[in-house]
Design a protein around this motif. Structure first.
Motif, PDB file in Angstrom:
ATOM      1  N   LEU A 168       0.768  -1.030  -0.214  1.00  0.00           N
ATOM      2  CA  LEU A 168      -0.013  -0.076   0.082  1.00  0.00           C
ATOM      3  C   LEU A 168       0.960   1.434   0.013  1.00  0.00           C
ATOM      4  O   LEU A 168       1.942   1.293   0.848  1.00  0.00           O
ATOM      5  CB  LEU A 168      -0.946   0.041   1.216  1.00  0.00           C
ATOM      6  CG  LEU A 168      -2.188   0.656   1.213  1.00  0.00           C
ATOM      7  CD1 LEU A 168      -2.961   0.586   0.076  1.00  0.00           C
ATOM      8  CD2 LEU A 168      -2.929   0.604   2.378  1.00  0.00           C
ATOM      9  N   PRO A 184       3.900   1.261  -5.228  1.00  0.00           N
ATOM     10  CA  PRO A 184       3.701   0.217  -6.453  1.00  0.00           C
ATOM     11  C   PRO A 184       4.505  -1.069  -6.484  1.00  0.00           C
ATOM     12  O   PRO A 184       3.852  -2.062  -7.197  1.00  0.00           O
ATOM     13  CB  PRO A 184       3.861   1.106  -7.789  1.00  0.00           C
ATOM     14  CG  PRO A 184       4.310   2.371  -7.362  1.00  0.00           C
ATOM     15  CD  PRO A 184       4.351   2.478  -5.850  1.00  0.00           C
ATOM     16  N   ILE A 193      -6.096   2.847   2.668  1.00  0.00           N
ATOM     17  CA  ILE A 193      -5.842   2.686   1.205  1.00  0.00           C
ATOM     18  C   ILE A 193      -6.433   3.907   0.582  1.00  0.00           C
ATOM     19  O   ILE A 193      -5.762   4.459  -0.670  1.00  0.00           O
ATOM     20  CB  ILE A 193      -7.145   1.570   0.700  1.00  0.00           C
ATOM     21  CG1 ILE A 193      -6.842   0.279   1.124  1.00  0.00           C
ATOM     22  CG2 ILE A 193      -7.397   1.433  -0.753  1.00  0.00           C
ATOM     23  CD1 ILE A 193      -7.785  -0.844   1.071  1.00  0.00           C
ATOM     24  N   ASP A 194      -7.338   4.816   1.160  1.00  0.00           N
ATOM     25  CA  ASP A 194      -7.885   5.918   0.643  1.00  0.00           C
ATOM     26  C   ASP A 194      -6.733   6.903   0.782  1.00  0.00           C
ATOM     27  O   ASP A 194      -6.379   7.767  -0.120  1.00  0.00           O
ATOM     28  CB  ASP A 194      -9.012   6.639   1.447  1.00  0.00           C
ATOM     29  CG  ASP A 194     -10.246   6.137   1.063  1.00  0.00           C
ATOM     30  OD1 ASP A 194     -10.326   5.484  -0.200  1.00  0.00           O
ATOM     31  OD2 ASP A 194     -10.911   6.420   1.783  1.00  0.00           O
ATOM     32  N   THR A 236      -4.296   5.987  -2.058  1.00  0.00           N
ATOM     33  CA  THR A 236      -4.593   6.411  -3.587  1.00  0.00           C
ATOM     34  C   THR A 236      -4.991   7.958  -3.764  1.00  0.00           C
ATOM     35  O   THR A 236      -4.666   8.378  -4.856  1.00  0.00           O
ATOM     36  CB  THR A 236      -6.089   5.575  -3.713  1.00  0.00           C
ATOM     37  OG1 THR A 236      -6.849   5.983  -2.910  1.00  0.00           O
ATOM     38  CG2 THR A 236      -5.697   4.267  -4.160  1.00  0.00           C
ATOM     39  N   GLN A 237      -5.335   8.859  -2.670  1.00  0.00           N
ATOM     40  CA  GLN A 237      -5.769  10.094  -3.009  1.00  0.00           C
ATOM     41  C   GLN A 237      -4.182  10.503  -3.044  1.00  0.00           C
ATOM     42  O   GLN A 237      -4.480  11.868  -3.708  1.00  0.00           O
ATOM     43  CB  GLN A 237      -6.574  10.569  -2.022  1.00  0.00           C
ATOM     44  CG  GLN A 237      -7.889   9.610  -1.844  1.00  0.00           C
ATOM     45  CD  GLN A 237      -9.115  10.545  -1.848  1.00  0.00           C
ATOM     46  OE1 GLN A 237      -9.073  11.505  -2.274  1.00  0.00           O
ATOM     47  NE2 GLN A 237     -10.167  10.012  -1.332  1.00  0.00           N
ATOM     48  N   GLU A 292      -1.485   9.598  -4.115  1.00  0.00           N
ATOM     49  CA  GLU A 292      -0.779   9.218  -5.331  1.00  0.00           C
ATOM     50  C   GLU A 292      -1.467  10.247  -6.549  1.00  0.00           C
ATOM     51  O   GLU A 292      -0.858  10.556  -7.433  1.00  0.00           O
ATOM     52  CB  GLU A 292      -1.002   7.697  -5.562  1.00  0.00           C
ATOM     53  CG  GLU A 292      -0.285   7.050  -6.630  1.00  0.00           C
ATOM     54  CD  GLU A 292       1.208   6.908  -6.273  1.00  0.00           C
ATOM     55  OE1 GLU A 292       1.928   7.322  -7.067  1.00  0.00           O
ATOM     56  OE2 GLU A 292       1.305   6.469  -5.208  1.00  0.00           O
ATOM     57  N   GLU A 293      -2.522  10.138  -6.555  1.00  0.00           N
ATOM     58  CA  GLU A 293      -3.543  10.754  -7.718  1.00  0.00           C
ATOM     59  C   GLU A 293      -3.955  12.255  -7.473  1.00  0.00           C
ATOM     60  O   GLU A 293      -4.225  12.988  -8.328  1.00  0.00           O
ATOM     61  CB  GLU A 293      -5.017  10.140  -7.729  1.00  0.00           C
ATOM     62  CG  GLU A 293      -5.218   8.558  -8.023  1.00  0.00           C
ATOM     63  CD  GLU A 293      -6.506   8.136  -7.794  1.00  0.00           C
ATOM     64  OE1 GLU A 293      -7.323   8.739  -7.400  1.00  0.00           O
ATOM     65  OE2 GLU A 293      -6.596   6.719  -8.182  1.00  0.00           O
TER      66      GLU A 293
END
Lengths: 295, 435
Positions: free
Chosen positions: A44, A47, B88-89, B92-93, B95-96
């Motif tokens: 997590l 990558p 996880i949020d 991802t957030q 990263e994006e």
């Protein structure tokens, strides 16, 4: 309307496409993605990179994973057998036409409906190992000493199996009740006229006549047990000393537990589980001939 | 066209965008005027204005309102995440680039910080702030790559909770405590002590004992050395002490599988004389759930180690970090300003009090009446003076899990300590080589 459009709209595709789309997005893509992940060292927030079969070598070299395979096998045998045997007993008891039958049926279904985490918390409180724990207080009424329900490795294995039997028995009861209803009354009446005992009717008529339902119950209960982790996560977290570690729990702990976040390694465990589950799914599909009549 | 077919086509048309745009967190709509910067802050529901507890809603809203009042050119938008998928949020957030500020749990910080995803706050921290934060928080955050990738917002520390009608005062050492515990076992009808021993919860206080002995979990390169040389001898000493407690009935056998929270039923039933738990247990469990006369019997103190080693508190907690935004200096500055504000004196005082957490600034403990007078908070402050944190490296959570699995095996089976620790050492090296 254009002929091709009319043919499309009046054909089967408007019904098939939504389901197909959902299957691809919700099932096929995650499965393929998981297989890819299992060959990376992704975490997590990181990558990672392609590592080939390193994750599989790591999990099969891990004593924790191998230990979880052995308990999972024991767990599957006893949980599925227990759920089906008790489910059949309950289905037979509730077969009769008496007052309150539907209420009992609903009550037996409740454990199956509630969340695995909630069930785990509830049983954890009942298993409190002091004299005021619910179960120990109960057996204390009969002069028995408190039992180490979860802290003794053997007792913990049995306790976890007991809880899962309790949780899944309603589902077996429901399926087998349906199976019992499919048996023609004439057959049972003929057996009565011939003087067959209740046992004889059970083993020579009822069970053989609902062979298909029993098989479906077996497959579904096995797959559900193989994928179980929430209740045992709360109850013992796989302890003491890994005694109650299930493969699914090992996957969860590796991928998400305790900030380990080893998604690649966890996916490799998931792929192994997928392969085992696939065997049961293939048996199920062959047995039911993919929706065709079997007799 | 038949109605059913028309419906099928409509469902198909609706399903595609619905699935494509289905998302996780809830976003408040914030009106941004021309020239204003929008800072989006990712927080779990339980630490946001979306929590069901009114005091938390008020406290978190006050942080946003006071920041916007002081910075009229900046608007703040909470992005509230479901706590179950929070890590996880965050990943991802960040990263994006869909949020500018995140509230992150400290064990997850090193993975993100090592990739340079957070802005370095060192140039923005005043000398006064640098001196006010507990030094270990700054040291830990800088330990990953030398940069200060966030500021610690709230923490906790393990404390020794005890009933003063059974234990007159905090024991000086584990050896001294064993004598007290034996006396309670022989004369009272309750468990002398509770400490989670089969779960990673229990690793935190045991790491404090290990650290106080002089042990090290990892070397300078982050390689696990917890079971090598003298470090192994320290762990043997700790394992044997716990086994003594377990075998002599000084601690309930359920501790071999229990989480720290499993002490609560015993606490409420009056079946335990002492335990080691999170510093917020004083407020959340003892004061909140016990009748006042029973609660008054409970005291708290810093944990203790073996004779000759004072013991050491071990902390955890959550960090506010600003995403590295290279292409928009004004937005970068706004995000950094919000992090500084949200970890400032007033914000820490209000949000930590509402959340039942512990501040990371010494000034809050001295400048706020509640933190300076409440007996549990006084003990917390004392423990924090000498506290530490597990190394912020990726192998840390794995070490915790391997060691506590080993402890659970040692307590509940007949395997020798040597073979158990040998197995644990092999697992750690294999894990390290796979990282």
């Amino acid at each position: 309307m254009d002929t091709r459009l009319h043919r499309f709209v009046s054909g089967p595709w408007p019904f098939i496409i939504p389901a197909l789309f959902a299957l691809i997005v919700m099932r096929a893509f995650p499965a393929v993605w998981q297989i890819w992940l299992s060959m990376t060292d992704m975490r997590l927030g990181d990558p990672g990179s392609f590592v080939g079969l390193a994750n599989f070598r790591a999990i099969f070299g891990s004593s924790a994973f191998l230990g979880s395979i052995s308990y999972t096998a024991i767990f599957l045998v006893f949980t599925v057998a227990g759920q089906m045997a008790l489910g059949l007993c309950l289905a037979l008891i509730l077969e009769g036409d008496y007052r309150g039958r539907d209420i009992y049926r609903t009550l037996f279904l409740i454990p199956w409906v509630i969340s695995g985490l909630v069930a785990g918390i509830m049983w954890q409180l009942m298993f409190v190992e002091t004299r005021t724990g619910l179960l120990n207080a109960f057996i204390g009424q009969f002069g028995m000493n408190p039992i180490r329900w979860l802290s003794n490795p053997t007792n913990a294995r049995v306790s976890v199996i007991m809880v899962y039997i309790w949780k899944g028995v309603g589902f077996s009861m429901l399926l087998l009740s349906g199976g019992l209803k499919t048996i023609p009354d004439e057959l049972l009446e003929s057996a009565d006229i011939d003087g067959a005992s209740a046992w004889r009717k059970l083993f020579s008529i009822k069970i053989p006549m609902m062979k298909e339902i029993v098989s479906v119950n077996f497959i579904f209960a096995t797959i559900a047990a193989l994928n179980s982790y929430e209740t045992v996560l709360v109850l013992t977290n796989g302890g003491p000393g890994g005694a109650t570690s299930l493969i699914a729990l090992e996957m969860f702990r590796t991928a998400f537990g305790e900030s380990r976040n080893q998604l690649g390694r966890g996916s490799a465990i998931g792929v192994v589980m997928f392969a085992v589950t696939l065997v049961f799914v293939i048996i199920y599909v062959r047995m039911t001939r993919f929706g065709k009549e079997n007799y | 066209m038949k109605l059913s077919r028309l419906l099928s086509v409509l469902i198909l048309l609706l399903a595609v965008p619905a699935l494509v745009f289905a998302g996780g967190g809830r976003e408040e709509t914030v009106q941004v005027e021309e020239g204003q910067q929008l800072v989006r802050v990712l927080v779990p529901r339980w630490a946001s204005t979306g929590d069901v507890r009114v005091e938390r809603q008020v406290a978190f809203q006050s942080v946003i309102d006071s920041f916007e009042a002081a910075n009229p050119n900046i608007r703040v938008q909470e992005v509230i995440s479901s706590a179950s998928s929070y890590d996880i949020d965050v990943a991802t957030q960040i990263e994006e680039g869909t949020v500018e500020v995140v509230w992150v749990n400290n064990p997850f910080y090193p993975t993100l910080q090592a990739r340079g995803l957070f802005a370095d706050l060192t140039p923005h921290l005043s000398a006064e702030d640098e001196a006010d934060f507990f030094q270990w928080t700054l040291d830990a955050l800088r330990s990953v790559n030398g940069e200060l990738g966030g500021l610690w917002h709230n923490t906790d520390v393990r404390l020794f909770f005890y009933r003063d009608d059974l234990i007159a005062s905090r024991p000086d050492s584990i050896e001294a405590f064993l004598e007290i515990a034996r006396d309670i076992r022989d004369n009272e009808d309750l468990a002398p002590f509770f400490l989670s021993l089969g779960h990673t919860d229990g690793f935190i206080p045991l790491y404090g004992v290990f650290d106080a002995l002089g042990g090290e979990l990892v070397d300078d390169e982050g390689r696990p050395v917890a079971l090598e040389g003298q470090n192994r001898a320290y762990w043997e000493q700790i394992f044997e002490a716990m086994k003594t407690m377990f075998d002599e009935g000084l601690i309930p056998e359920s501790t071999a599988v229990s989480r720290e929270a499993a002490v609560v039923p015993l606490l409420l039933a009056g079946e335990v004389a002492s335990f080691i738990g999170n510093s917020n247990y004083g407020l959340r469990e003892i004061e909140a759930k016990l009748p006042p006369d029973e609660a008054a019997r409970w005291q708290a103190a810093p944990t203790f180690g073996f004779e000759g080693t004072p013991g050491r508190g071990v902390s955890g907690g959550w960090v506010f970090s600003a995403r590295n935004i290279d292409d928009n200096p004004a937005l970068q500055q706004a995000a950094i300003d919000f992090v500084l504000h949200a970890t400032g004196f007033s914000a820490q005082r209000n949000t930590n009090k509402a959340g039942g957490w512990t501040p990371t600034r010494a000034s809050v403990f001295t400048g706020d009446r509640f933190y300076s007078e409440d007996r549990f908070m006084v003990a917390t402050a004392e423990a924090l003076e000498n506290s530490t944190i597990r190394p912020l490296v990726r192998i840390s959570p794995i070490i915790a899990q391997v060691m506590m699995d080993a402890m659970s095996v040692y307590l509940t089976t007949n395997q020798s300590l040597d073979s158990i620790l040998d197995g644990a050492a092999r697992t750690l090296q294999a894990e390290w080589s796979n990282l």
